[in-house]
Enzyme design. Structure first.
Site, PDB file in Angstrom:
ATOM      1  N   GLY A  29       0.834  -1.211   0.000  1.00 61.04           N
ATOM      2  CA  GLY A  29       0.000   0.000   0.000  1.00 61.04           C
ATOM      3  C   GLY A  29       0.861   1.251   0.000  1.00 61.04           C
TER       4      GLY A  29
ATOM      5  N   GLY B  13      -5.317   0.523   3.794  1.00 64.27           N
ATOM      6  CA  GLY B  13      -6.495   1.301   4.148  1.00 64.27           C
ATOM      7  C   GLY B  13      -7.102   0.840   5.465  1.00 64.27           C
TER       8      GLY B  13
ATOM      9  N   HIS C 155       9.301  38.134   5.175  1.00 63.29           N
ATOM     10  CA  HIS C 155      10.484  37.684   4.466  1.00 63.29           C
ATOM     11  C   HIS C 155      11.637  37.567   5.447  1.00 63.29           C
ATOM     12  CE1 HIS C 155      13.478  37.237   1.319  1.00 63.29           C
ATOM     13  NE2 HIS C 155      14.220  38.114   1.971  1.00 63.29           N
TER      14      HIS C 155
HETATM   15  P1  NAI Z   1      -4.610   4.799   2.236  1.00 61.88           P
HETATM   16  O1  NAI Z   1      -5.996   4.709   1.768  1.00 61.88           O
HETATM   17  O2  NAI Z   1      -3.947   6.112   2.423  1.00 61.88           O
HETATM   18  O3  NAI Z   1      -3.665   3.970   1.240  1.00 61.88           O
HETATM   19  C1  NAI Z   1      -3.884   2.638   0.932  1.00 61.88           C
HETATM   20  C2  NAI Z   1      -3.136   2.318  -0.340  1.00 61.88           C
HETATM   21  O4  NAI Z   1      -3.138   0.936  -0.519  1.00 61.88           O
HETATM   22  C3  NAI Z   1      -3.768   2.952  -1.569  1.00 61.88           C
HETATM   23  O5  NAI Z   1      -2.752   3.577  -2.308  1.00 61.88           O
HETATM   24  C4  NAI Z   1      -4.361   1.746  -2.282  1.00 61.88           C
HETATM   25  O6  NAI Z   1      -4.399   1.910  -3.688  1.00 61.88           O
HETATM   26  C5  NAI Z   1      -3.414   0.646  -1.879  1.00 61.88           C
HETATM   27  N1  NAI Z   1      -3.956  -0.709  -1.910  1.00 61.88           N
HETATM   28  C6  NAI Z   1      -5.216  -1.102  -1.611  1.00 61.88           C
HETATM   29  N2  NAI Z   1      -5.314  -2.451  -1.730  1.00 61.88           N
HETATM   30  C7  NAI Z   1      -4.097  -2.904  -2.110  1.00 61.88           C
HETATM   31  C8  NAI Z   1      -3.552  -4.195  -2.380  1.00 61.88           C
HETATM   32  N3  NAI Z   1      -4.296  -5.286  -2.260  1.00 61.88           N
HETATM   33  N4  NAI Z   1      -2.256  -4.296  -2.748  1.00 61.88           N
HETATM   34  C9  NAI Z   1      -1.488  -3.166  -2.868  1.00 61.88           C
HETATM   35  N5  NAI Z   1      -1.950  -1.933  -2.623  1.00 61.88           N
HETATM   36  C10 NAI Z   1      -3.229  -1.790  -2.228  1.00 61.88           C
HETATM   37  O7  NAI Z   1      -4.580   3.913   3.580  1.00 61.88           O
HETATM   38  P2  NAI Z   1      -3.475   3.753   4.709  1.00 61.88           P
HETATM   39  O8  NAI Z   1      -2.166   4.275   4.254  1.00 61.88           O
HETATM   40  O9  NAI Z   1      -3.572   2.343   5.150  1.00 61.88           O
HETATM   41  O10 NAI Z   1      -4.024   4.689   5.845  1.00 61.88           O
HETATM   42  C11 NAI Z   1      -5.281   4.379   6.456  1.00 61.88           C
HETATM   43  C12 NAI Z   1      -6.026   5.620   6.822  1.00 61.88           C
HETATM   44  O11 NAI Z   1      -5.360   6.333   7.838  1.00 61.88           O
HETATM   45  C13 NAI Z   1      -6.223   6.554   5.652  1.00 61.88           C
HETATM   46  O12 NAI Z   1      -7.539   6.977   5.620  1.00 61.88           O
HETATM   47  C14 NAI Z   1      -5.297   7.686   5.936  1.00 61.88           C
HETATM   48  O13 NAI Z   1      -5.804   8.903   5.451  1.00 61.88           O
HETATM   49  C15 NAI Z   1      -5.216   7.676   7.462  1.00 61.88           C
HETATM   50  N6  NAI Z   1      -3.916   8.157   7.848  1.00 61.88           N
HETATM   51  C16 NAI Z   1      -3.693   9.499   7.780  1.00 61.88           C
HETATM   52  C17 NAI Z   1      -2.451  10.010   8.081  1.00 61.88           C
HETATM   53  C18 NAI Z   1      -2.226  11.461   7.938  1.00 61.88           C
HETATM   54  O14 NAI Z   1      -3.193  12.211   7.881  1.00 61.88           O
HETATM   55  N7  NAI Z   1      -0.982  11.913   7.851  1.00 61.88           N
HETATM   56  C19 NAI Z   1      -1.353   9.143   8.522  1.00 61.88           C
HETATM   57  C20 NAI Z   1      -1.682   7.754   8.479  1.00 61.88           C
HETATM   58  C21 NAI Z   1      -2.935   7.310   8.180  1.00 61.88           C
END
Ligand code: NAI
Length: 466
Positions: free
Chosen positions: A180, A272, A445
């Site tokens: 991911g 995700g 600045h």
């Molecule tokens: P994410 O939704 O950001 O990313 C998941 C990624 O995994 C996507 O790029 C997707 O295309 C990919 N993916 C899905 N199934 C897959 C598969 N079978 N094989 C390979 N790739 C696959 O989810 P993530 O990174 O797990 O984060 C979870 C949640 O936590 C999100 O909603 C995120 O916004 C939130 N979060 C927010 C942060 C921040 O605001 N800085 C920090 C960490 C998490």
């Protein structure tokens, strides 16, 4: 149990739930918050936003001490990683933050009911180990989200880890494979990469950060690639074998084709998160969920059952702490008869890699799909004096404005400290600013924020320093 009747009972003590509880208490309600974890703050404070930022900063300091100080004329020798010390810093930060919420609960006279909550009837919540409590005004479901599992990979938090395990690895893995290429993948991949792991990101789609502006995705992949991260895009994991030494992953091109195997010491599953509603008793009281398991609500956070509301990751929208907090405040105000409201079009998104990524509003792809004509103004950090002084010049600010009215529709940033810089844009867009409004605002600045002003000038084709 001393008390069992409340006005508002919030189930879940994360950023959505605890903020809702505090605001409701400020507004005069008698409030209880049900939280089964041993500390308040939910995923964000305990095993999410806060510990990851502690490790991101600590690993940046290590990397900088090792490789990044000579250019400033600072000589250091014998830089060594003290991983237990770094993890202890993270644990201390978590404790301070979760303890802070406990203090706020006491200050606002909110009862923390320690146990798992289950709604047994409208207005009634059974709390394991505590008893039954009533909510005369509202039950608020704020139970958040949980890691989406990947079929065929069992998370043991040792060799195959979720973000929780990735925050507490006892040693630096030689090879870390991240499944991911989203926010968690890039942030935690950055941490362990800086500490010495060879990081490979396997992403199903053809780009990292697929929900962000395409130019941002491309730029970040290039920059992280330069930092040593490898990418396997358009690839799906079809199986995993745990061995004595690590994990063998089987991959296939997402579009079909021949399979390959890659070896890892540790695999991080970050594909995700999904709404967490298990054990809440939603079926028995008839609360409806959608096809992704999220609690269905209307514009006022009402479920289909009177007196039961829901906010945060458990309902639709981006799974972000600040979105949940805003919803918590808005709901408490609505319950008090005020005009609580969240502008869901202006929720900023930040990725805490280095450089950072920050965005708000529409991407170029979204504007094109909606057939909206826009002008883009872009300015790079390489042309900014402060960015040169701190020797961090990767990235840009891009402002997208309506071609006809000049109203700012979306802003996308890659660069140093853009997590802070995006707040200026949030205010500008809340007040329907034009690009010219930003361009005519005096920015101090030398600051990194001058890049924003220059990007706004670039919308009108007249940047000063390019
Ligand atoms: P994410 O939704 O950001 O990313 C998941 C990624 O995994 C996507 O790029 C997707 O295309 C990919 N993916 C899905 N199934 C897959 C598969 N079978 N094989 C390979 N790739 C696959 O989810 P993530 O990174 O797990 O984060 C979870 C949640 O936590 C999100 O909603 C995120 O916004 C939130 N979060 C927010 C942060 C921040 O605001 N800085 C920090 C960490 C998490």
């Amino acid at each position: 149990m001393a008390e069992s009747t409340y006005d508002v009972v919030v189930i879940g003590g994360g950023p959505g739930g605890y903020v809702c509880a505090i605001r409701a208490a400020q507004l005069g309600f008698k409030v209880a918050c049900v939280e089964k974890r041993s500390a308040l703050g939910g995923t964000c404070l305990n095993v999410g936003c806060i510990p990851s930022k502690a490790l991101l900063t600590a690993s940046e300091k290590f990397e900088e001490a090792k490789h990044g100080l000579a250019k400033f004329g600072v000589k250091v020798g014998g830089v060594e990683l003290d991983l237990p010390g770094m993890l202890a810093h993270k644990d201390k930060v978590v404790k301070e933050n979760t303890g802070g919420i406990e203090f706020l609960f006491k200050k606002n006279k909110i009862a923390w009911l320690k146990g798992a909550g289950r709604i047994t009837a409208p207005g009634t919540v059974e709390v394991e180990g505590v008893g039954t409590v009533t909510a005369s005004k509202a039950i608020v479901i704020a139970t958040g989200s949980e890691v989406t599992p990947l079929p065929g990979l069992e998370i043991d938090e040792q060799k195959i880890v979720s973000s929780t395990g990735a925050l507490a690895l006892p040693e630096v893995p030689k090879r870390l494979v991240v499944i991911g290429g989203g926010v968690i993948g890039l942030e935690m991949g950055s941490v362990w990469g800086r500490l010495g792991a060879q990081v490979t990101v396997v992403e199903y789609l053809d780009r990292v950060l697929p929900t962000m502006d395409g130019e941002v995705s491309k730029t970040m992949q290039r920059i992280l690639g330069k930092q040593g991260m490898s990418f396997k895009l358009g690839a799906k994991v079809t199986g995993a074998k745990v061995t004595n030494t690590g994990v063998t992953l089987s991959l296939e091109p997402a579009a079909g084709g021949s399979a390959e195997e890659i070896e890892a010491d540790v695999v991080l599953v970050a594909i995700g998160r999904r709404a967490h509603t298990q054990g809440l008793g939603l079926d028995s009281v008839g609360v409806e969920t959608d096809n992704r398991g999220r609690v269905k609500i209307d514009g006022h956070f009402r479920t289909n059952v009177p007196g039961i509301y829901a906010i945060g990751d458990v309902v639709e929208g981006p799974m972000l702490a600040h979105k949940a907090e805003e919803e918590g405040v808005a709901l408490a105000e609505l319950l008090a008869g005020q005009a609580g409201h969240v502008n869901h079009d202006l929720v900023p998104g930040v990725v805490y890699t280095w450089p950072e990524v920050a965005a708000i509003g529409k991407s170029e792809e979204e504007l094109k799909a909606a057939g909206i004509e826009y002008k883009a103004g872009k300015f790079p950090f390489t042309a900014n004096g402060r960015a040169r002084a701190i020797a961090t010049t990767d990235g840009f600010v891009k402002i997208l404005a309506d071609a006809r009215t000049d109203k700012v529709l979306g802003v996308h940033m890659v660069g140093p400290n853009v997590s802070e810089m995006i707040a200026e844009i949030g205010i500008a867009m809340e007040y329907s600013a034009s690009a010219e409004d930003i361009a005519r605002t005096c920015h101090a600045h030398p600051t990194l924020a001058e890049v924003t002003k220059e990007a706004a000038l670039a919308v009108a084709g007249r940047p000063l320093h390019m």
